[in-house]
Scaffold this motif. Sequence first.
Motif, PDB file in Angstrom:
ATOM      1  N   ASN A  25     -33.248 -42.080  31.823  1.00  0.00           N
ATOM      2  CA  ASN A  25     -33.605 -43.337  32.476  1.00  0.00           C
ATOM      3  C   ASN A  25     -35.035 -43.740  32.136  1.00  0.00           C
ATOM      4  O   ASN A  25     -35.327 -44.925  31.954  1.00  0.00           O
ATOM      5  N   PRO A  29     -34.406 -48.346  27.525  1.00  0.00           N
ATOM      6  CA  PRO A  29     -34.610 -49.635  28.201  1.00  0.00           C
ATOM      7  C   PRO A  29     -33.597 -49.794  29.337  1.00  0.00           C
ATOM      8  O   PRO A  29     -32.499 -49.227  29.301  1.00  0.00           O
ATOM      9  N   ASN A  30     -33.964 -50.563  30.337  1.00  0.00           N
ATOM     10  CA  ASN A  30     -33.136 -50.686  31.537  1.00  0.00           C
ATOM     11  C   ASN A  30     -31.722 -51.178  31.248  1.00  0.00           C
ATOM     12  O   ASN A  30     -30.760 -50.677  31.810  1.00  0.00           O
ATOM     13  N   HIS A  31     -31.564 -52.181  30.376  1.00  0.00           N
ATOM     14  CA  HIS A  31     -30.229 -52.734  30.139  1.00  0.00           C
ATOM     15  C   HIS A  31     -29.314 -51.721  29.445  1.00  0.00           C
ATOM     16  O   HIS A  31     -28.121 -51.674  29.714  1.00  0.00           O
ATOM     17  N   ILE A  32     -29.875 -50.883  28.570  1.00  0.00           N
ATOM     18  CA  ILE A  32     -29.058 -49.858  27.911  1.00  0.00           C
ATOM     19  C   ILE A  32     -28.715 -48.748  28.895  1.00  0.00           C
ATOM     20  O   ILE A  32     -27.575 -48.284  28.949  1.00  0.00           O
ATOM     21  N   TYR A  34     -28.470 -49.009  32.098  1.00  0.00           N
ATOM     22  CA  TYR A  34     -27.518 -49.539  33.078  1.00  0.00           C
ATOM     23  C   TYR A  34     -26.092 -49.450  32.533  1.00  0.00           C
ATOM     24  O   TYR A  34     -25.177 -49.027  33.243  1.00  0.00           O
ATOM     25  N   ARG A  35     -25.895 -49.811  31.267  1.00  0.00           N
ATOM     26  CA  ARG A  35     -24.569 -49.700  30.649  1.00  0.00           C
ATOM     27  C   ARG A  35     -24.118 -48.241  30.558  1.00  0.00           C
ATOM     28  O   ARG A  35     -22.975 -47.912  30.825  1.00  0.00           O
ATOM     29  N   HIS A  37     -25.088 -45.741  32.447  1.00  0.00           N
ATOM     30  CA  HIS A  37     -24.818 -45.244  33.797  1.00  0.00           C
ATOM     31  C   HIS A  37     -23.456 -45.732  34.301  1.00  0.00           C
ATOM     32  O   HIS A  37     -22.695 -44.962  34.894  1.00  0.00           O
ATOM     33  N   ASN A  38     -23.143 -47.001  34.073  1.00  0.00           N
ATOM     34  CA  ASN A  38     -21.832 -47.527  34.478  1.00  0.00           C
ATOM     35  C   ASN A  38     -20.702 -46.828  33.737  1.00  0.00           C
ATOM     36  O   ASN A  38     -19.673 -46.485  34.332  1.00  0.00           O
TER      37      ASN A  38
END
Length: 83
Positions: A25, A29-32, A34-35, A37-38
Amino acid sequence: IEFNILLAAFNLIPLPPLDGSKILNLLLPNHIFYRFHNFMQQNLGYIILLIFLDLNVLGPHGYSIFRNIIQILTIAIKSIVLI
């Protein structure tokens, strides 16, 4: 000592319940992340099954991706601790 190092290396695998995902984390980067983690939340059972099969079915002499990852992390931790 070696068993504790092995547990530390296992804990660094980037699966969401382990600490390696928290380190990931910080690095992604946050957007990568986030994907990632989902994806991991939706497929964690399959991934754990894959790890189990990879470590156990192939046996001690078979090629194992996760066993190699744990060995590399163990060597890295030993080199840091023993310096």
